[in-house]
Structure formats: C-alpha cells, structure tokens
Scaffold this motif. Sequence first.
Motif, PDB file in Angstrom:
ATOM      1  N   LYS B 193       0.585  -1.372  -0.095  1.00 31.97           N
ATOM      2  CA  LYS B 193       0.171   0.115  -0.073  1.00 31.97           C
ATOM      3  C   LYS B 193       0.826   1.405  -0.172  1.00 31.97           C
ATOM      4  CE  LYS B 193      -4.652   0.260   0.980  1.00 31.97           C
ATOM      5  NZ  LYS B 193      -5.754   0.585   1.758  1.00 31.97           N
ATOM      6  N   ASP B 194       1.883   1.356   0.734  1.00 35.88           N
ATOM      7  CA  ASP B 194       2.847   2.508   0.922  1.00 35.88           C
ATOM      8  C   ASP B 194       3.898   2.543  -0.332  1.00 35.88           C
ATOM      9  OD1 ASP B 194       1.487   3.022   3.256  1.00 35.88           O
ATOM     10  OD2 ASP B 194       2.767   1.690   4.274  1.00 35.88           O
ATOM     11  N   GLY B 195       3.728   1.534  -1.196  1.00 38.75           N
ATOM     12  CA  GLY B 195       4.605   1.784  -2.362  1.00 38.75           C
ATOM     13  C   GLY B 195       5.828   0.835  -1.835  1.00 38.75           C
ATOM     14  N   VAL B 196       6.775   0.744  -3.100  1.00 35.05           N
ATOM     15  CA  VAL B 196       8.127   0.158  -2.983  1.00 35.05           C
ATOM     16  C   VAL B 196       9.161   0.924  -3.363  1.00 35.05           C
ATOM     17  CG1 VAL B 196       9.521  -1.744  -3.968  1.00 35.05           C
ATOM     18  CG2 VAL B 196       6.892  -2.150  -3.705  1.00 35.05           C
ATOM     19  N   ASP B 197      10.358   0.965  -2.825  1.00 35.75           N
ATOM     20  CA  ASP B 197      11.483   1.848  -3.203  1.00 35.75           C
ATOM     21  C   ASP B 197      11.785   1.582  -4.446  1.00 35.75           C
ATOM     22  OD1 ASP B 197      13.539   3.813  -1.454  1.00 35.75           O
ATOM     23  OD2 ASP B 197      14.210   3.175  -3.206  1.00 35.75           O
ATOM     24  N   PHE B 198      12.012   2.751  -5.092  1.00 34.01           N
ATOM     25  CA  PHE B 198      12.452   2.599  -6.763  1.00 34.01           C
ATOM     26  C   PHE B 198      13.551   1.750  -6.710  1.00 34.01           C
ATOM     27  CE2 PHE B 198      15.457   4.535 -10.121  1.00 34.01           C
ATOM     28  CZ  PHE B 198      14.846   4.250 -10.936  1.00 34.01           C
ATOM     29  N   ARG B 199      14.613   1.573  -5.734  1.00 38.67           N
ATOM     30  CA  ARG B 199      15.858   1.061  -5.693  1.00 38.67           C
ATOM     31  C   ARG B 199      15.601  -0.542  -5.480  1.00 38.67           C
ATOM     32  NH1 ARG B 199      20.695   3.011  -4.717  1.00 38.67           N
ATOM     33  NH2 ARG B 199      20.875   5.348  -5.403  1.00 38.67           N
ATOM     34  N   GLU B 200      14.635  -0.683  -4.695  1.00 39.62           N
ATOM     35  CA  GLU B 200      14.252  -2.118  -4.423  1.00 39.62           C
ATOM     36  C   GLU B 200      13.833  -3.025  -5.796  1.00 39.62           C
ATOM     37  OE1 GLU B 200      11.473  -2.785  -1.353  1.00 39.62           O
ATOM     38  OE2 GLU B 200      12.729  -1.268  -0.137  1.00 39.62           O
ATOM     39  N   LEU B 201      13.556  -2.160  -6.813  1.00 42.27           N
ATOM     40  CA  LEU B 201      13.137  -2.991  -8.079  1.00 42.27           C
ATOM     41  C   LEU B 201      14.292  -3.439  -8.880  1.00 42.27           C
ATOM     42  CD1 LEU B 201      10.361  -0.448  -9.269  1.00 42.27           C
ATOM     43  CD2 LEU B 201      10.012  -2.446  -8.324  1.00 42.27           C
ATOM     44  N   PHE B 202      15.285  -2.823  -8.717  1.00 43.17           N
ATOM     45  CA  PHE B 202      16.556  -3.478  -9.385  1.00 43.17           C
ATOM     46  C   PHE B 202      17.376  -4.435  -8.411  1.00 43.17           C
ATOM     47  CE2 PHE B 202      14.946   0.488 -10.674  1.00 43.17           C
ATOM     48  CZ  PHE B 202      15.313   0.611 -12.211  1.00 43.17           C
ATOM     49  N   SER B 203      17.573  -5.493  -8.621  1.00 39.26           N
ATOM     50  CA  SER B 203      18.098  -6.469  -7.574  1.00 39.26           C
ATOM     51  C   SER B 203      20.048  -6.000  -7.585  1.00 39.26           C
ATOM     52  CB  SER B 203      18.204  -7.812  -8.045  1.00 39.26           C
ATOM     53  OG  SER B 203      18.990  -8.306  -9.113  1.00 39.26           O
ATOM     54  N   PRO B 204      20.558  -6.359  -6.735  1.00 39.18           N
ATOM     55  CA  PRO B 204      21.768  -5.893  -6.504  1.00 39.18           C
ATOM     56  C   PRO B 204      22.882  -6.476  -7.655  1.00 39.18           C
ATOM     57  CG  PRO B 204      20.825  -6.539  -4.209  1.00 39.18           C
ATOM     58  CD  PRO B 204      20.101  -7.113  -5.332  1.00 39.18           C
ATOM     59  N   GLN B 205      22.104  -7.764  -8.212  1.00 41.83           N
ATOM     60  CA  GLN B 205      23.155  -8.445  -8.967  1.00 41.83           C
ATOM     61  C   GLN B 205      22.872  -7.902 -10.441  1.00 41.83           C
ATOM     62  OE1 GLN B 205      21.128 -10.449  -6.899  1.00 41.83           O
ATOM     63  NE2 GLN B 205      22.606 -10.305  -5.518  1.00 41.83           N
ATOM     64  N   ALA B 206      21.964  -7.236 -10.414  1.00 45.87           N
ATOM     65  CA  ALA B 206      21.235  -6.876 -12.141  1.00 45.87           C
ATOM     66  C   ALA B 206      22.264  -5.970 -12.708  1.00 45.87           C
ATOM     67  CB  ALA B 206      19.984  -5.708 -11.720  1.00 45.87           C
ATOM     68  N   GLY B 207      22.624  -6.591 -13.839  1.00 43.54           N
ATOM     69  CA  GLY B 207      23.658  -5.842 -14.906  1.00 43.54           C
ATOM     70  C   GLY B 207      22.971  -4.459 -15.549  1.00 43.54           C
ATOM     71  N   ILE B 208      23.995  -4.112 -16.424  1.00 44.00           N
ATOM     72  CA  ILE B 208      23.279  -2.718 -16.767  1.00 44.00           C
ATOM     73  C   ILE B 208      21.951  -2.974 -17.856  1.00 44.00           C
ATOM     74  CG2 ILE B 208      23.931  -0.824 -18.549  1.00 44.00           C
ATOM     75  CD1 ILE B 208      25.350  -0.320 -16.281  1.00 44.00           C
ATOM     76  N   ALA B 209      22.109  -4.383 -18.408  1.00 46.50           N
ATOM     77  CA  ALA B 209      21.179  -4.464 -19.562  1.00 46.50           C
ATOM     78  C   ALA B 209      19.592  -4.788 -18.536  1.00 46.50           C
ATOM     79  CB  ALA B 209      21.490  -5.854 -20.392  1.00 46.50           C
ATOM     80  N   GLU B 210      19.914  -5.631 -17.499  1.00 51.18           N
ATOM     81  CA  GLU B 210      18.712  -5.647 -16.756  1.00 51.18           C
ATOM     82  C   GLU B 210      18.197  -4.488 -16.312  1.00 51.18           C
ATOM     83  OE1 GLU B 210      19.242  -8.713 -13.964  1.00 51.18           O
ATOM     84  OE2 GLU B 210      17.180  -8.544 -13.200  1.00 51.18           O
ATOM     85  N   ILE B 211      19.167  -3.583 -15.895  1.00 50.57           N
ATOM     86  CA  ILE B 211      18.940  -2.300 -15.073  1.00 50.57           C
ATOM     87  C   ILE B 211      17.781  -1.483 -16.311  1.00 50.57           C
ATOM     88  CG2 ILE B 211      19.186  -0.076 -14.265  1.00 50.57           C
ATOM     89  CD1 ILE B 211      21.656  -1.417 -13.126  1.00 50.57           C
TER      90      ILE B 211
END
Lengths: 168, 244
Positions: B193-211
């Motif tokens: 309900k309170d939303g998700v932090d923008f950063r949390e949508l990108f996993s720490p392992q994500a490469g440039i292409a995934e981001i």
Amino acid sequence: MELKPLLEALLFVTEEPLPPAKLAELVGAETKAVRQALQELQKEYAAADRGLQVIELAGGFQLATKPEAAAVVEKLYTGEKSFTLSQAALETLAIIAYRQPVTRVEIEAVRGVKVDSVLETLQKRRFIRVAGRKDAPGRPVLYGTTKEFLKYFGLKDLSELPQLAPPK
Amino acid sequence: MVDLQVNLPVFSGPFALLFHLIEKAEVDIYEISVAEITSQYLQALREMQELNLEIAAEFLVMAATLLKLKSKKLLPETVEVAETEEEEMPVIDSREELVQRLLEYRYFRDVAAELRRCEAAQKRVYIRSLGGKALLVNPDEEITLAGVTLPALLEAFQRLLTERERQPQEIAPDDLSVQDKMQAVLKAVRGKKDGVDFRELFSPQAGIAEIITTFIALLELIRLRKIVVWQSGPFGRLLVMRKS
C-alpha cells in the motif's frame, strides 16, 4: 455525518468533476443512494438564495458558481477566462466532435483548408486526442474529443452536443 | 498619431468566404450560379490583394476549382478533360457537388456557432481550483507521475547506472524482456500500500542490460497507468506504487 453533507464537502473541494461511482467509493455508500442525494443537493442549490450550483460535467458532479454571479466573481479573478477559441479551431472541433473518430484529411475536406496547426493547438490544449488509426492506406491517425473538451463547453457528455438537423 | 484601424471580416477558409458572398448577395444556396459566384469570389480575392493581405493557398485552390466548373459549362458535354490530380483536398467536379460541400460546411459552421454559445455560457461558471494537488482524482487523460518530474526519475536512473558500472559484470545470456520485467515490477508492488522504493526494483546483481530493461518496463507501466511514481520531496525517496 450523513451522506448528503459528505457529498457536499467532496463536491466543494474537488477540482475535477466526480462521477457518482467515485463518490460512492469515497463515502462508502451505494451509487444509487449517491445519485439520489446528488439530486437533492442539486435541487437545494437551485434555490434563488444560493450563489453556487451543483453542475454535471463530463460525467461527474462538482460545485460551481452560478452564471449570475459571474460579474462579481470576475472582479476578484480578473482575466481568469479571457481565452476564447478561434473560429478555425471551433469549426475544426465541431467536425471532430460530430464525426469522431475522424482523420485529418476528412476534416480538411469539410473545411477546405489545411488543419495541421489547428490540430496541434487543440491537442496541446487537450481538447482532442489521438483515438487510434484508421484501417486505410497509410494508417492515418484518427482524432476524437476529450473530457477537457466537455468541461470547456460545459457538457455532460457527447449526447449533449447541440443537435442540429444533419447535412443532407 | 492615431493608428488607422481597418476592420475586415476574417475568413476561416474558402468556404467561409463563399458563404459570406452568398449571404451578401442574398442568394439561396441551391440557386447559386457558378458564373456569378466565381466572379464575386475572384473580385473578393482581388480586394484582399489590394489590401496586401496574404492569401492562403487554399483560397487560390478554390478559385481554380470555380474557374474549372465555369469553363466546364462552356465546353460541349462530350469533351472529356483528362485530369491528373494528386491533390489531397477532394476535387469538386460539378455545381451539385459544390452545393453539397457548401451545405456540409454550413452545418459545421452552425455547430461551431452553437459551441461558441456553450463556451460563452461556461465562461460565466467558476470552479474551485486548489492549484493542482488533488490526490484522489487523476484526470483519466493524464499520465501521473505524482509529484515526480521526469528529470527526477532520470536522475535516479543515472545514479543507479553509475553505481553499478564499477561492479564486476557477469555476462549473462540475453533473456531479458520488457514484458517479463513489467510482470516482475507489478508483482513487486502488489499489495504494498505504501509503495516500494524505486531502488528495490533493481536487484543488486542486476547488470546494466537488466537495469535498463527494468527501467523501460517501469516507463511502460507508467504510460499504461498501471503504476504511479511518487516522491516525498526534493531528493526524497522515489516510491513506486500500484495505481488503484
């Protein structure tokens, strides 16, 4: 608080016309009961000793000043509504409103002039929008009117457009 | 010195001018004579020229059309004039067609006059304006980045990219799709309900292409009005939430 005063409060604060369904959701009541209460409110405000009215606009309801009060209101907000549409824009809008969805070439055929720049202006003011593409060579863009259009001309919906005998 | 002011009717197009002439001559549309209207029309254009008014090309097209109609009447009926026309504007080929087009134009001119009345009436009605801060109502024709400007969103994206650039990269098989990422984003915000932090949508392992793919998915979801992005204040956290 009862339904009617709650609705009154919402109609007062809203900047956009509120559809009955949305009002029902906000106050947690049946849409039918909301419609009933809106009608009562409308009647109450219609009385001569009120400066406001409950207007139905673009599928929603809202509190607005009565036209009779315009002269006084305009003393407070000078030049608020000085903008008026050009004749070319108005003719173009008329064609789009009645013939939608309609292509640029179809509009030009009626008006006998190019309408590129008029369409651009109308789109910028959000009176019209791209409503799809025509299944014809070149897949030309189709235009339609918007909620903003209804609001600007004070219409409930498209069926409220001025009815004239159609061209033969 | 007093400015000289000349008031001239402004015509929104050749049909408007034609109508002006027909009304001035008090002729019934059905009764118009092509020869008559043509000479009046040309005369009007000449007057406009004398006043150094710029005449739009469309007015000249109409003049040519009228002259063609007039000359057709003078030619024996059997003579077919070969025509190779590539105009965008439909060609008017007969007096009847001209009348039809005039009638059609008049209809919309009358509608426009009605709309003008609606415009005037609505101008006298004032609606409250709080300065654009209503939270619950989103005009359905607007894309909502509630409180977030596009530059702010791009800045967050760029920060993310520069941070990740320095990390060792693993070359993964290219199996990223915007569709999948859209599903993933929707799943991530579901029930929050309170939303998700923008950063949390990108996993720490994500490469440039995934981001990048995730970001495109995010933009697409905003465009489709499935989610809204909200920022608490300048430099505040970006929150992504489902649109109710």
